[in-house]
Motif scaffolding. Sequence first.
Motif, PDB file in Angstrom:
ATOM      1  N   LEU A  60      39.957  41.288 -10.654  1.00 49.56           N
ATOM      2  CA  LEU A  60      38.870  41.238  -9.680  1.00 49.56           C
ATOM      3  C   LEU A  60      39.276  42.164  -8.540  1.00 49.56           C
ATOM      4  N   GLU A  61      38.439  43.134  -8.218  1.00 55.25           N
ATOM      5  CA  GLU A  61      38.728  44.076  -7.142  1.00 55.25           C
ATOM      6  C   GLU A  61      37.773  43.852  -5.979  1.00 55.25           C
ATOM      7  N   ILE A  62      38.314  43.786  -4.787  1.00 51.44           N
ATOM      8  CA  ILE A  62      37.528  43.705  -3.568  1.00 51.44           C
ATOM      9  C   ILE A  62      37.608  45.067  -2.882  1.00 51.44           C
ATOM     10  N   LEU A  63      36.457  45.565  -2.431  1.00 48.05           N
ATOM     11  CA  LEU A  63      36.376  46.914  -1.889  1.00 48.05           C
ATOM     12  C   LEU A  63      35.865  46.881  -0.453  1.00 48.05           C
ATOM     13  N   ASN A  64      36.220  47.920   0.312  1.00 48.70           N
ATOM     14  CA  ASN A  64      35.745  48.007   1.689  1.00 48.70           C
ATOM     15  C   ASN A  64      34.383  48.689   1.744  1.00 48.70           C
ATOM     16  N   GLU A  65      33.893  48.917   2.957  1.00 46.34           N
ATOM     17  CA  GLU A  65      32.554  49.476   3.125  1.00 46.34           C
ATOM     18  C   GLU A  65      32.444  50.905   2.602  1.00 46.34           C
ATOM     19  N   ASN A  66      33.596  51.562   2.359  1.00 47.00           N
ATOM     20  CA  ASN A  66      33.595  52.917   1.801  1.00 47.00           C
ATOM     21  C   ASN A  66      33.858  52.928   0.305  1.00 47.00           C
ATOM     22  N   MET A  67      33.742  51.734  -0.324  1.00 46.03           N
ATOM     23  CA  MET A  67      33.933  51.565  -1.763  1.00 46.03           C
ATOM     24  C   MET A  67      35.366  51.853  -2.198  1.00 46.03           C
ATOM     25  N   THR A 178      35.803  56.952  19.579  1.00 44.60           N
ATOM     26  CA  THR A 178      35.920  58.002  18.572  1.00 44.60           C
ATOM     27  C   THR A 178      36.204  57.386  17.204  1.00 44.60           C
ATOM     28  N   PHE A 179      35.604  57.978  16.178  1.00 47.70           N
ATOM     29  CA  PHE A 179      35.826  57.536  14.798  1.00 47.70           C
ATOM     30  C   PHE A 179      35.933  58.749  13.896  1.00 47.70           C
ATOM     31  N   ASN A 180      36.480  58.545  12.713  1.00 53.14           N
ATOM     32  CA  ASN A 180      36.382  59.577  11.686  1.00 53.14           C
ATOM     33  C   ASN A 180      34.938  59.704  11.229  1.00 53.14           C
ATOM     34  N   ARG A 181      34.548  60.913  10.894  1.00 52.55           N
ATOM     35  CA  ARG A 181      33.204  61.156  10.402  1.00 52.55           C
ATOM     36  C   ARG A 181      33.150  60.880   8.904  1.00 52.55           C
ATOM     37  N   PHE A 182      32.042  60.325   8.458  1.00 51.23           N
ATOM     38  CA  PHE A 182      31.796  60.135   7.028  1.00 51.23           C
ATOM     39  C   PHE A 182      30.746  61.146   6.575  1.00 51.23           C
ATOM     40  N   GLU A 187      35.321  59.736   3.903  1.00 49.73           N
ATOM     41  CA  GLU A 187      35.807  59.721   5.277  1.00 49.73           C
ATOM     42  C   GLU A 187      36.617  60.990   5.537  1.00 49.73           C
ATOM     43  N   GLN A 188      36.238  61.708   6.584  1.00 51.06           N
ATOM     44  CA  GLN A 188      36.948  62.928   6.962  1.00 51.06           C
ATOM     45  C   GLN A 188      38.120  62.533   7.859  1.00 51.06           C
ATOM     46  N   LEU A 189      39.300  62.382   7.259  1.00 47.59           N
ATOM     47  CA  LEU A 189      40.395  61.656   7.895  1.00 47.59           C
ATOM     48  C   LEU A 189      40.922  62.302   9.165  1.00 47.59           C
ATOM     49  N   ASN A 190      40.762  63.592   9.331  1.00 45.38           N
ATOM     50  CA  ASN A 190      41.289  64.254  10.525  1.00 45.38           C
ATOM     51  C   ASN A 190      40.242  64.444  11.611  1.00 45.38           C
ATOM     52  N   SER A 191      39.004  64.040  11.348  1.00 46.26           N
ATOM     53  CA  SER A 191      37.925  64.356  12.282  1.00 46.26           C
ATOM     54  C   SER A 191      38.074  63.636  13.620  1.00 46.26           C
ATOM     55  N   LYS A 192      38.560  62.407  13.604  1.00 46.16           N
ATOM     56  CA  LYS A 192      38.779  61.654  14.842  1.00 46.16           C
ATOM     57  C   LYS A 192      39.810  62.368  15.722  1.00 46.16           C
ATOM     58  N   PRO A 378      31.875  78.618   6.588  1.00 41.14           N
ATOM     59  CA  PRO A 378      30.947  77.736   5.867  1.00 41.14           C
ATOM     60  C   PRO A 378      30.655  76.463   6.647  1.00 41.14           C
ATOM     61  N   HIS A 379      29.555  75.824   6.315  1.00 39.78           N
ATOM     62  CA  HIS A 379      29.283  74.484   6.850  1.00 39.78           C
ATOM     63  C   HIS A 379      30.479  73.599   6.516  1.00 39.78           C
ATOM     64  N   PRO A 380      30.929  72.765   7.455  1.00 41.79           N
ATOM     65  CA  PRO A 380      32.149  71.979   7.203  1.00 41.79           C
ATOM     66  C   PRO A 380      32.055  71.020   6.027  1.00 41.79           C
ATOM     67  N   SER A 381      30.849  70.790   5.507  1.00 45.85           N
ATOM     68  CA  SER A 381      30.702  69.875   4.372  1.00 45.85           C
ATOM     69  C   SER A 381      30.484  70.594   3.047  1.00 45.85           C
ATOM     70  N   LEU A 382      30.526  71.907   3.042  1.00 46.17           N
ATOM     71  CA  LEU A 382      30.266  72.641   1.800  1.00 46.17           C
ATOM     72  C   LEU A 382      31.254  72.267   0.710  1.00 46.17           C
ATOM     73  N   ASP A 383      32.550  72.198   1.032  1.00 43.36           N
ATOM     74  CA  ASP A 383      33.536  71.877   0.001  1.00 43.36           C
ATOM     75  C   ASP A 383      33.347  70.459  -0.536  1.00 43.36           C
ATOM     76  N   ILE A 384      32.898  69.537   0.316  1.00 43.61           N
ATOM     77  CA  ILE A 384      32.664  68.156  -0.124  1.00 43.61           C
ATOM     78  C   ILE A 384      31.514  68.105  -1.125  1.00 43.61           C
ATOM     79  N   VAL A 385      30.435  68.827  -0.832  1.00 44.56           N
ATOM     80  CA  VAL A 385      29.286  68.854  -1.742  1.00 44.56           C
ATOM     81  C   VAL A 385      29.688  69.425  -3.095  1.00 44.56           C
ATOM     82  N   ILE A 386      30.457  70.491  -3.081  1.00 45.10           N
ATOM     83  CA  ILE A 386      30.919  71.091  -4.340  1.00 45.10           C
ATOM     84  C   ILE A 386      31.809  70.117  -5.094  1.00 45.10           C
ATOM     85  N   LYS A 387      32.655  69.400  -4.371  1.00 45.45           N
ATOM     86  CA  LYS A 387      33.577  68.447  -5.001  1.00 45.45           C
ATOM     87  C   LYS A 387      32.827  67.277  -5.619  1.00 45.45           C
TER      88      LYS A 387
END
Length: 525
Positions: A60-67, A178-182, A187-192, A378-387
């Motif tokens: 049984l796996e319990i997950l956080n709000e980011n799955m 301040t928070f990390n951006r999603f 989660e973009q871990l260095n954004s904060k 590039p837009h900072p999310s371009l690599d994420i979309v490709i991934k």
Amino acid sequence: MRIFKKINWVEYWTSHIFSFGQKDGLPYTETLYFRTDGRIHFGQKTSSNETYWRLTSTQLEILNENMEVTTTFELDKTLQKQWIGTFKLDENIHHVLNEVSEIQAIDTLINDASLNLNKKIEQAQLQQFNQLHAWLKPSNTQLVKIAFVVNAVETLDALIPLMLAIKENEQFELKILTFNRFFRGDEQLNSKTLVEQKLSEYDLTPVLNSNTPTLDLERLSNWSPDYLVRQSEWDADFPAAFAVKNLWWTKLIHIAYTVLEDFIENPNSKLPFYTQEYYENIWRTFIPEQLDDEAINVLDKTFIPRETYQAVGSIKALQIKKTEPVWPNNNNALSRVIWMPHHSVEPGWFQMGTFIDYAETIYNWAVDHPNISILLNPHPSLDIVIKQNDLSMSIEAYNSFIDRWEKLPNTEYLVKQNSYPAVAASDVILTDGISILYEGQILEKPIVYLERSDHVKFTPAGEKMMRGVHRENKVEKALQKVEYLLHQADELRDQQIENVKPWVSDAHPEQKIINAILTDFNNGN
């Protein structure tokens, strides 16, 4: 005792109620149950680390709000009254699930509901007392509390002048969270960290938060800000606790991270972006210029009050206009082109992005033109979309392209930082969208738009802005236009100046925003 193979684990977990907490400690909740839709009901509370659940063949796996998996429980061959699991974020911590009888759970729920009701009554009484106290107290001794919730360094310049003006105003008390951006669940871990570094440049100090968003929300609400500014309208950019529906207890202010929100059509609605349901929760949206009659008529189709929108000019436009030019390559002998591809390369959504189709062509053009310095931004999310998508270019191919690009003698790569110093230093902008198509006009730069035939349509206001842009639907023609504009004056410059005039006519929109807040606060609204 039942045999392992006969146990229906889905039925078991969804038909029982449990207490949950650390081993040998008090439970966090005594009424946890696993919903059939894969979510976890955490009693009268919410918990970001225990949001979803799923079963594997052995766990049984319990997950956080980011799955992401936070706790695992091994499925034994027999049913148990108590289950002990491992907390994946710290394997020295063990969590315990204990079966709770329905009678005990109902009793707990009734007691919790009673306590919550009493708490709400006390809060209402306290609010009434505070209101009475505020009426009796001289207004010049009461500070206006305002909070900013920020997570993206790339667009922070739209808020910094307001933050600074509020910090210097003795009528305000300022808190910055301040928070990390999603982005699309990642989660973009260095954004904060990047945001906090940028704030420190202006001597703006954020609150030390707890890394548990639900707790930070509770602490923020206890501080009880009169007004709150969240950096963007997209709930998915933030921890779930800071969704707009959870911020109902304060007056929300929206200041767009772009200059113009009515630029392209909403691909998911017949109504424009500025009429999203989000805006029904907003006290004021401060916009660059007055809404026209057509926009007002559109508002009548929504529950957004007309007074929500107040024209003050544009902080973002003024920040862009006064940008000091900085080019990564200090070779002043070269002409300068900034290439700015958008992230919408996948089917659906805006369908503006052309990077996957034309990257190699532009690379070869760079090789053939060593006299031109070309900056890829590039837009900072371009690599994420490709991934995240199954596209004709993989993330490995993307990274390989960037490596090859950076090895050329006349090319540079800039990402996840303020791009406007480079835009200001460029001679020509080559882009497929989106906001740079009008924000580049503030700096009076020639803009060559590499246009896809299937992109989301521009709004009438957007088409008006596009009069200041050179539109090309073939990459070869676009690159020819770039070369032309490197040596010839831009015939669209006067149109650009006319387009952006309303955005930069007021030198201090942040003061208009402060005055609107103070007027509302002093009127006791």
